[in-house]
Design a protein around this motif. Structure first.
Motif, PDB file in Angstrom:
ATOM      1  N   GLN A   1       1.098   4.285 -16.619  1.00 43.06           N
ATOM      2  CA  GLN A   1       1.257   2.777 -16.404  1.00 43.06           C
ATOM      3  C   GLN A   1       2.233   2.214 -15.062  1.00 43.06           C
ATOM      4  O   GLN A   1       1.408   1.522 -14.756  1.00 43.06           O
ATOM      5  N   ILE A   2       1.996   3.006 -14.030  1.00 33.92           N
ATOM      6  CA  ILE A   2       2.706   2.798 -12.898  1.00 33.92           C
ATOM      7  C   ILE A   2       1.433   2.577 -12.050  1.00 33.92           C
ATOM      8  O   ILE A   2       1.193   1.883 -11.384  1.00 33.92           O
ATOM      9  N   ASP A   3       1.080   3.907 -12.123  1.00 28.25           N
ATOM     10  CA  ASP A   3      -0.719   3.291 -11.302  1.00 28.25           C
ATOM     11  C   ASP A   3      -1.200   2.421 -11.526  1.00 28.25           C
ATOM     12  O   ASP A   3      -2.000   1.515 -11.028  1.00 28.25           O
ATOM     13  N   GLU A   4      -1.251   1.535 -13.391  1.00 26.96           N
ATOM     14  CA  GLU A   4      -1.786   0.680 -13.621  1.00 26.96           C
ATOM     15  C   GLU A   4      -1.215  -0.271 -12.543  1.00 26.96           C
ATOM     16  O   GLU A   4      -2.404  -1.448 -12.458  1.00 26.96           O
TER      17      GLU A   4
ATOM     18  N   ASP B   1      -1.950  -4.991  -5.607  1.00 22.49           N
ATOM     19  CA  ASP B   1      -2.689  -3.663  -4.840  1.00 22.49           C
ATOM     20  C   ASP B   1      -4.033  -5.605  -4.974  1.00 22.49           C
ATOM     21  O   ASP B   1      -4.149  -6.219  -4.067  1.00 22.49           O
ATOM     22  N   THR B   2      -4.148  -5.758  -6.293  1.00 16.31           N
ATOM     23  CA  THR B   2      -4.997  -6.830  -6.530  1.00 16.31           C
ATOM     24  C   THR B   2      -4.340  -7.877  -6.341  1.00 16.31           C
ATOM     25  O   THR B   2      -5.352  -8.837  -5.664  1.00 16.31           O
ATOM     26  N   VAL B   3      -3.334  -8.106  -6.668  1.00 14.75           N
ATOM     27  CA  VAL B   3      -2.472 -10.007  -6.492  1.00 14.75           C
ATOM     28  C   VAL B   3      -2.809 -10.218  -5.230  1.00 14.75           C
ATOM     29  O   VAL B   3      -2.710 -11.102  -4.471  1.00 14.75           O
ATOM     30  N   LYS B   4      -2.438  -9.312  -4.213  1.00 16.42           N
ATOM     31  CA  LYS B   4      -1.989  -9.335  -2.644  1.00 16.42           C
ATOM     32  C   LYS B   4      -3.957  -8.940  -2.205  1.00 16.42           C
ATOM     33  O   LYS B   4      -3.650 -10.011  -1.576  1.00 16.42           O
ATOM     34  N   ALA B   5      -4.884  -8.875  -2.807  1.00 15.82           N
ATOM     35  CA  ALA B   5      -5.814  -9.457  -2.270  1.00 15.82           C
ATOM     36  C   ALA B   5      -6.211 -10.429  -2.689  1.00 15.82           C
ATOM     37  O   ALA B   5      -7.006 -11.247  -1.990  1.00 15.82           O
ATOM     38  N   LEU B   6      -5.538 -10.857  -3.439  1.00 19.48           N
ATOM     39  CA  LEU B   6      -5.796 -12.456  -3.974  1.00 19.48           C
ATOM     40  C   LEU B   6      -5.717 -13.008  -3.260  1.00 19.48           C
ATOM     41  O   LEU B   6      -6.222 -14.706  -2.463  1.00 19.48           O
ATOM     42  N   HIS B   7      -3.939 -12.861  -3.061  1.00 23.35           N
ATOM     43  CA  HIS B   7      -3.767 -13.809  -1.777  1.00 23.35           C
ATOM     44  C   HIS B   7      -4.964 -13.742  -0.422  1.00 23.35           C
ATOM     45  O   HIS B   7      -4.787 -15.174   0.245  1.00 23.35           O
ATOM     46  N   THR B   8      -5.237 -12.351   0.083  1.00 23.23           N
ATOM     47  CA  THR B   8      -5.996 -12.715   1.270  1.00 23.23           C
ATOM     48  C   THR B   8      -6.699 -13.654   0.790  1.00 23.23           C
ATOM     49  O   THR B   8      -7.222 -14.175   1.486  1.00 23.23           O
ATOM     50  N   ALA B   9      -7.770 -13.442  -0.228  1.00 24.02           N
ATOM     51  CA  ALA B   9      -9.069 -13.535  -0.141  1.00 24.02           C
ATOM     52  C   ALA B   9      -9.939 -15.747  -0.487  1.00 24.02           C
ATOM     53  O   ALA B   9      -9.970 -16.119  -0.200  1.00 24.02           O
ATOM     54  N   MET B  10      -7.844 -16.112  -0.805  1.00 26.11           N
ATOM     55  CA  MET B  10      -6.973 -17.233  -0.863  1.00 26.11           C
ATOM     56  C   MET B  10      -6.655 -17.736  -0.449  1.00 26.11           C
ATOM     57  O   MET B  10      -6.236 -18.828  -0.812  1.00 26.11           O
TER      58      MET B  10
ATOM     59  N   ALA C   1      -6.240 -12.416 -18.513  1.00 29.28           N
ATOM     60  CA  ALA C   1      -7.620 -12.261 -18.644  1.00 29.28           C
ATOM     61  C   ALA C   1      -8.363 -11.558 -18.840  1.00 29.28           C
ATOM     62  O   ALA C   1      -9.738 -11.825 -19.556  1.00 29.28           O
ATOM     63  N   LEU C   2      -8.230 -11.686 -16.848  1.00 31.50           N
ATOM     64  CA  LEU C   2      -9.849 -10.410 -16.424  1.00 31.50           C
ATOM     65  C   LEU C   2      -9.393  -8.992 -16.289  1.00 31.50           C
ATOM     66  O   LEU C   2      -9.349  -8.520 -15.190  1.00 31.50           O
ATOM     67  N   SER C   3      -8.356  -8.748 -15.918  1.00 25.66           N
ATOM     68  CA  SER C   3      -7.671  -8.000 -15.752  1.00 25.66           C
ATOM     69  C   SER C   3      -8.536  -6.377 -15.265  1.00 25.66           C
ATOM     70  O   SER C   3      -8.671  -5.610 -15.237  1.00 25.66           O
ATOM     71  N   GLU C   4      -9.457  -6.398 -16.386  1.00 28.39           N
ATOM     72  CA  GLU C   4     -10.663  -5.272 -17.744  1.00 28.39           C
ATOM     73  C   GLU C   4     -11.288  -5.079 -16.059  1.00 28.39           C
ATOM     74  O   GLU C   4     -12.290  -4.342 -16.695  1.00 28.39           O
ATOM     75  N   TYR C   5     -11.731  -6.166 -15.671  1.00 31.96           N
ATOM     76  CA  TYR C   5     -12.445  -6.600 -15.091  1.00 31.96           C
ATOM     77  C   TYR C   5     -11.867  -6.065 -12.922  1.00 31.96           C
ATOM     78  O   TYR C   5     -13.596  -5.931 -12.199  1.00 31.96           O
ATOM     79  N   ALA C   6     -10.946  -5.715 -13.043  1.00 32.46           N
ATOM     80  CA  ALA C   6     -10.857  -5.755 -11.983  1.00 32.46           C
ATOM     81  C   ALA C   6     -10.894  -4.472 -11.313  1.00 32.46           C
ATOM     82  O   ALA C   6     -10.947  -4.198 -10.134  1.00 32.46           O
ATOM     83  N   LYS C   7     -11.686  -3.809 -12.248  1.00 31.28           N
ATOM     84  CA  LYS C   7     -12.185  -2.320 -11.126  1.00 31.28           C
ATOM     85  C   LYS C   7     -13.278  -2.830 -10.891  1.00 31.28           C
ATOM     86  O   LYS C   7     -14.102  -1.944 -10.117  1.00 31.28           O
ATOM     87  N   GLU C   8     -14.184  -3.439 -10.947  1.00 31.54           N
ATOM     88  CA  GLU C   8     -15.549  -3.844 -10.994  1.00 31.54           C
ATOM     89  C   GLU C   8     -15.480  -4.053  -9.513  1.00 31.54           C
ATOM     90  O   GLU C   8     -15.055  -4.945  -9.321  1.00 31.54           O
ATOM     91  N   PRO C   9     -17.070  -3.393  -8.225  1.00 32.52           N
ATOM     92  CA  PRO C   9     -17.209  -4.480  -7.454  1.00 32.52           C
ATOM     93  C   PRO C   9     -16.487  -5.400  -7.183  1.00 32.52           C
ATOM     94  O   PRO C   9     -18.162  -5.868  -8.257  1.00 32.52           O
ATOM     95  N   GLY C  10     -16.296  -6.171  -5.807  1.00 28.91           N
ATOM     96  CA  GLY C  10     -16.319  -7.619  -5.495  1.00 28.91           C
ATOM     97  C   GLY C  10     -15.753  -8.381  -6.486  1.00 28.91           C
ATOM     98  O   GLY C  10     -15.500  -9.899  -6.325  1.00 28.91           O
TER      99      GLY C  10
END
Length: 303
Positions: A72-75, A81-90, A108-117
């Motif tokens: 769960q900690i890994d998740e 990390d994804t939230v930080k990347a979103l801040h950078t991208a936006m 709603a979209l966490s299951e897609y987070a590991k997909e490239p792009g």
């Protein structure tokens, strides 16, 4: 890993999860699943016994983090990390849009987070002057989802409702004595900013650095601008935004400085509905066309 991942999001999540009246909503069911996966029952039981669940407090964070497994900690690390990347991208988007991207990802979209792009695809769904319906249409097209724009709007508005509800409870007050005396004045002053500050204080927003304590409108404008939490007067605001006005003088000239401030209650039919202190020396509702020339801009609190 930091102990908190979007404290405001988690507080909204728990509040919605515990309100069974909301469970028929698709987005709330997604939220419930997310919370059950990432926050075990033992952690929820520990924190929900508190009268006011505050995920910004070290006590609550510790109880939650200590109950997590390594998986769960890994998740959660992936989430952070994804939230930080979103801040950078936006980085060129408004604070409200960045918050919307976080909500969409987490709920709603966490299951897609590991997909490239993934991050670029989600960031690409946003555009200027976009309605919630248009945004969700873009998200559904990009990810093949079937999200409901009404559910999304309800969740986005939830975090801002507290300030609006406090302001609504004060409608009808005349003279503003509770607000200017709370601020520290011994007699009546122009009290519109004192009213906004008082409402923010009732929500705990001043102590948390979400809204400043200010008695002069210009001070409030400067505070939001300095933090990149400012929309100009042509924008469409969200409930809970702080609306600043620049009244024309006797010759119809605007000087670019704020003369009055209030709280956005809602936006409907191309009009901004507000609750304002010191409007005719009372707390009153008012409304203005979106983009009205007297609207200097909006402070956008980051909850």
């Amino acid at each position: 890993m930091s102990a908190t991942i979007g404290a405001a999001l988690k507080k909204v999540a728990v509040a919605l999860l515990l309100d069974k009246k909301n469970w028929e909503k698709i987005a709330c069911l997604l939220l419930a699943v997310f919370m059950i996966v990432f926050f075990p029952a033992v952690a929820l039981a520990a924190v929900t016994s508190m009268e006011d669940v505050d995920f910004t407090s070290p006590e609550v964070q510790t109880k939650v983090i200590l109950s997590l497994t390594e998986e769960q900690i890994d998740e959660l690390t992936l989430v952070e990390d994804t939230v930080k990347a979103l801040h950078t991208a936006m980085s060129g988007r408004t604070p409200e849009q960045i918050k919307a991207a976080e909500v969409l990802y987490v709920l709603a979209l966490s299951e897609y987070a590991k997909e490239p792009g993934f991050v670029a695809k989600l960031a690409g769904c946003f555009a200027d002057d976009q309605t919630d319906e248009q945004l969700i249409a873009e998200v559904n097209a990009a990810f093949g989802t079937n999200l409901d724009p009404e559910d999304f709007s309800a969740i986005m508005n939830y975090a801002n409702h507290q300030l609006v509800e406090v302001a609504k409870s004060q409608l009808g007050n005349v003279g503003g004595e509770p607000y200017w005396s709370w601020y520290g004045y011994g007699g009546r002053v122009e009290w519109c900013a004192c009213f906004v500050s008082w409402c923010a204080d009732q929500c705990g927003y001043i102590d948390r650095g979400i809204i400043p304590k200010f008695a002069g409108c210009g001070t409030g404008v400067d505070w939001f601008k300095a933090r990149g939490q400012w929309l100009d007067g042509s924008a469409t605001p969200a409930p809970g935004n702080i609306i600043f006005f620049d009244w024309p003088d006797d010759y119809g000239v605007m000087d670019g400085n704020s003369d009055h401030v209030g709280i956005v209650e809602k936006v409907e039919g191309g009009r901004v509905y507000t609750i304002e202190g010191n409007s005719g020396d009372a707390c009153q509702r008012n409304s203005y066309p979106v983009g009205n020339y007297q609207i200097l801009g909006y402070g956008t609190p980051m909850l």
